[in-house]
Design an enzyme around this catalytic site. Structure first.
Site: not given
Ligand SMILES: *Cc1c(COP(=O)(O)O)cnc(C)c1O
Length: 347
Positions: A35, A130, A244, A292
């Protein structure tokens, strides 16, 4: 070259996948979470590298993220979507052959009505509150859900990075209660859950951050190197200031290198004072404010002016930078930004 280079070691990535895979029994499938554009490293390249290592199932957060992953992987590997089947996702799910993790009665209905034959998974809430179906909702829907092409039943741990946290055991027993007798494969563990041991592995594990070299996987090989080209080096006299807010004032005649990256590249302004950069392994201090697009570095003690300085490598990892910035390695990785020239090594 005036943009910084982000190098991604695909061999280290593959080694991390194999090392995490080896932590569970051979019968447990090890998937890969790609992701957020593969935790900022490029989801297509990362997914291809992990497929070569042996991963057959991939997870993204949203259906749109699967476009690049499917293009890189071709048909065959399964791509699952944590957010499930949201309004407007039907075409992508059908065209890319995605497996949504359905999170609610509404999503189950939407999916079964729109794509009656299509596969899906179910995400259960075992206490994190969640995503996912709660126990009461699940017991009402379970029979219907199990009647279709149910590929996976999963939940997610809230405190897996703290092995002694009581929440882990509570979620484990909740997940077991909710899934006893389910015939579809079950999954509870991300990186942290894999490290909690076999009770948490079930049929499939879903590591993300550990693949990319981050905690809580302490044995991870570093995957990312960031090298910052030096644009200019100047001499600064005692009493002169740099950057800065005149935040740094020379206490001796100094050589100051200005490098081409800043907070717009995910090198957070707050990390500046605690952060070092490296010239062939020799540490130099970041001085003044991180701006930046630029960072200034004290290179007085180097035998010669450097052409480039590394800010992220085996000596200063994503978790070190995270500590300096008061955050976690996940946020450092996913903040690295679009401006880097991304280079893929090995693979
Ligand atoms: C992001 C996520 C993972 C992976 O988690 P890590 O801690 O990066 O290994 C697995 N399952 C769900 C539902 C997630 O949101």
């Amino acid at each position: 070259m005036s943009v910084s280079t982000l190098s991604i070691d695909l061999d280290a990535l593959a080694a991390n996948w194999r090392a995490l895979d080896a932590k569970s029994e051979a019968a447990v499938e090890t998937a890969a979470v790609v992701k957020a554009d593969g935790y900022g490293l490029g989801s297509g390249k990362v997914a291809s590298g992990l497929a070569k290592a042996g991963a057959r199932r991939f997870f993204v957060a949203a259906a749109e993220e699967a476009i690049a992953v499917r293009q890189a992987l071709g048909e065959g590997p399964e791509i699952c979507v944590f957010s499930g089947h949201c309004d407007g996702d039907t075409d992508l799910i059908r065209d890319l052959n995605l497996v949504p993790m359905l999170n609610s009665a509404d999503q189950l209905l939407r999916h079964r009505e729109a794509l009656p034959e299509a596969a899906y998974g179910v995400q259960l809430d075992s206490g994190m509150n969640r995503l996912g179906m709660e126990p009461a909702e699940w017991s009402e829907l379970r029979e219907n859900a199990e009647a279709g092409d149910l590929r996976l039943v999963m939940s997610h741990l809230a405190c897996a990075d703290e092995p002694d946290h009581a929440m882990n055991g509570q979620q484990l027993s909740c997940f077991k209660d909710m899934t006893t007798g389910v015939t579809a494969p079950r999954a509870l563990a991300a990186t942290g859950g894999i490290l909690l041991g076999p009770d948490y592995h079930f049929d499939l594990v879903r590591p993300g951050v550990g693949l990319y070299g981050g905690l809580p996987f302490e044995g991870a090989r570093p995957v990312v190197t960031v090298a910052l080209p030096v644009i200019q080096v100047r001499t600064v006299q005692t009493g002169e200031s740099v950057g800065y807010g005149n935040a740094w004032v020379a206490e001796r005649p100094s050589r100051v290198a200005t490098v081409a990256a800043g907070y717009a590249d995910g090198l957070h302004r707050v990390m500046g004072p605690k952060t070092q950069v490296f010239a062939d392994g020799v540490a130099c201090s970041v001085i003044g404010r991180v701006s930046m697009d630029l960072i200034t570095v004290d290179v007085t003690d180097l035998p010669q002016d450097p052409a480039a300085l590394e800010i992220l490598n085996a000596a200063q990892t994503v978790d070190d930078l995270a500590d300096n910035a008061g955050t976690i390695g996940y946020e450092i990785l996913t903040s690295l930004g679009r401006r880097y020239a991304r280079r893929y090594l090995g693979g």
